[in-house]
Design an enzyme around this catalytic site. Structure first.
Site, PDB file in Angstrom:
ATOM      1  N   GLY A  37       0.839  -1.199   0.000  1.00  0.00           N
ATOM      2  CA  GLY A  37       0.000   0.000   0.000  1.00  0.00           C
ATOM      3  C   GLY A  37       0.867   1.239   0.000  1.00  0.00           C
ATOM      4  O   GLY A  37       2.088   1.149   0.162  1.00  0.00           O
ATOM      5  N   LYS A  38       0.275   2.369  -0.192  1.00  0.00           N
ATOM      6  CA  LYS A  38       1.021   3.632  -0.114  1.00  0.00           C
ATOM      7  C   LYS A  38       0.017   4.764   0.052  1.00  0.00           C
ATOM      8  O   LYS A  38      -1.131   4.643  -0.384  1.00  0.00           O
ATOM      9  CB  LYS A  38       1.829   3.848  -1.406  1.00  0.00           C
ATOM     10  CG  LYS A  38       3.020   4.760  -1.227  1.00  0.00           C
ATOM     11  CD  LYS A  38       4.229   4.000  -0.703  1.00  0.00           C
ATOM     12  CE  LYS A  38       5.410   4.905  -0.480  1.00  0.00           C
ATOM     13  NZ  LYS A  38       6.626   4.134  -0.152  1.00  0.00           N
TER      14      LYS A  38
END
Ligand code: NAD
Length: 427
Positions: free
Chosen positions: A115-116
């Site tokens: 994720g980011k």
């Protein structure tokens, strides 16, 4: 050759960051002969959240900000990845960075997806209170999808342990319980892990040592050039010098590059940068044009600053035996084949800089168990993870006769695909 390079560079200029990440994905999927259904499932992010929210500024007025959180994959575990504060943040970049995290976690085999997050802002123009207000609002906006078993943020560009502390506090207050495992990269006082600060560089140096063994190259006295002298670059310089007696001959940052063929003490360079704000002017070195750092005659080149710096043209002039990508995405896809043809041994980013997320995982394990490890234990476990990952990637590269980058993506993608297939589709 020159025309081809120019064509390739202009081709590449039209690709977005996520499209560039997809190039590596497609090559790995081809290598594995991945079926089209699994391929289409992994190719795109699972979930993307865009939040527009108001923040109270120092003058008492409200200002609107936009932030993102992308979960690329949760097939192998909760999404994991940093949060970036920068004026140039955009959804495409966050998507690309999120997908990189999926493959980075998979290649070192830690039980996370990718994720980011990012917020479009200029932290250099904001004071501490505004940053806290922004962080707490953003944390509230993404609290619907983050959590210790869902998605675990960490610091990235212009965010730091203090940012993580505010997120952890905001999340914990809303839950009504102490939730340190919701973020990693926290201050030690609230559940951070020993060894986290130098983990990216330590992991990078450990895989360089393995590569040197494989190439039967002595690290003692090996010449090292490093672009970027921040967390990844400066600590890599110190560790490769202290642990392996390598010779750091050149380093650079945004304000300049310095060189001494005989080598210099990186501790002095770190002190100089702390005192003056830059490596430029380091006594006992000469200034060199910043761009030449990537093409110096040396055994080990560590790009540790920005993405897309090794273009096909630069790759043509690289004079190193090993390129260890401490930075994310420093080599454009078209430059890879140039480095391969020259016989340069590339330690790809998803392997070379995975030490940071590995110790983030250790931090989360310690938070969940409430039992904290010594720095020696953290470092020993990190080395074990990095060496095991290196060996697996090397074996794959030999088996399929492909570069270390293709092999790393192949190893990572096969693990993600296997998890996805094992889980099936619900409902
Ligand atoms: P940092 O901000 O601590 O340091 C970056 C350094 O690069 C600074 O010294 C800066 O002056 C220098 N720099 C910037 N532009 C430059 C240029 N054009 N030429 C030369 N030097 C330049 O950042 P960091 O955490 O060390 O991250 C560096 C790279 O490593 C990034 O690509 C980041 O995504 C990657 N990375 C970092 C970590 C981590 O844990 N820190 C983990 C994985 C990947």
């Amino acid at each position: 050759m020159e025309n081809t390079q120019q064509l390739n560079q202009s081709d590449q200029a039209q690709l977005s960051t996520f499209e560039m990440a997809l190039r590596n994905f497609d090559m790995a999927a081809d290598l594995l002969g991945l079926d089209s259904e699994t391929r289409s499932q992994i190719r795109v992010p699972e979930r993307e959240l865009t939040a527009n929210f108001a923040v109270k500024m120092r003058d008492g007025k409200f200002r609107m900000f936009t932030g993102y959180r992308v979960q690329h994959s949760t097939a192998r575990g909760p999404a994991k990845g940093g949060i970036r504060y920068h004026p140039d943040v955009c959804l495409d970049e966050v998507r690309a960075l999120a997908s990189w995290m999926t493959y980075k976690c998979a290649v070192v085999d830690i039980p996370y997806g990718g994720g980011k997050g990012g917020v479009i802002c200029n932290p250099k123009e904001m004071n501490e209170l505004e940053l806290e207000n922004l962080t707490r609002r953003y944390a509230t906006e993404i609290s619907y999808i983050i959590g210790p078993t869902r998605d675990i943020p960490a610091p990235d560009v212009y965010t730091n342990p203090q940012t993580m502390a505010w997120i952890m506090d905001t999340y914990s207050m809303a839950k009504g319980e102490y939730c340190p495992a919701v973020v990693t990269g926290k201050p030690l006082s609230i559940g951070g892990s020993k060894g986290r600060n130098e983990a990216t560089a330590r992991g990078c140096v450990e895989v360089i040592a393995e590569a040197a063994k494989h190439l039967q190259m002595d690290l003692k006295g090996a010449r090292v050039a490093i672009q970027g002298f921040g967390n990844a670059g400066a600590i890599s310089a110190r560790l490769i010098h202290d642990l392996y007696d390598a010779k750091v001959i050149a380093v650079s940052d945004t304000r300049g590059a310095v060189f001494n063929e005989a080598g210099f003490d990186p501790h002095r360079a770190i002190e100089h940068k702390e005192r003056t704000g830059s490596v430029a002017g380091l006594p006992g070195t000469e200034a060199i044009p910043a761009e030449t750092i990537l093409t110096l005659d040396c055994e080990i080149l560590i790009p540790a600053a920005l993405e897309n710096v090794i273009t096909p043209c630069v790759a043509n002039s690289v004079n190193a035996r090993i390129v260890a990508e401490a930075a994310n995405g420093p080599t454009v896809p078209e430059a890879d084949s140039v480095l391969d043809q020259k016989g340069v041994f590339v330690l790809p980013d998803i392997l070379a800089n995975a030490g940071g997320v590995t110790v983030s995982y250790f931090e989360w394990v310690q938070n969940n168990s409430g039992f904290y490890w010594s720095e020696e234990e953290v470092n020993a476990r990190l080395k074990d993870v990095m060496v095991t990952a290196f060996e697996k990637v090397l074996l794959t590269s030999k088996k399929y006769k492909v570069s270390m980058r293709r092999a790393a993506w192949g190893v990572a993608l096969s693990r993600v695909a296997e998890a996805l297939k094992a889980r099936g589709i619900y409902p």
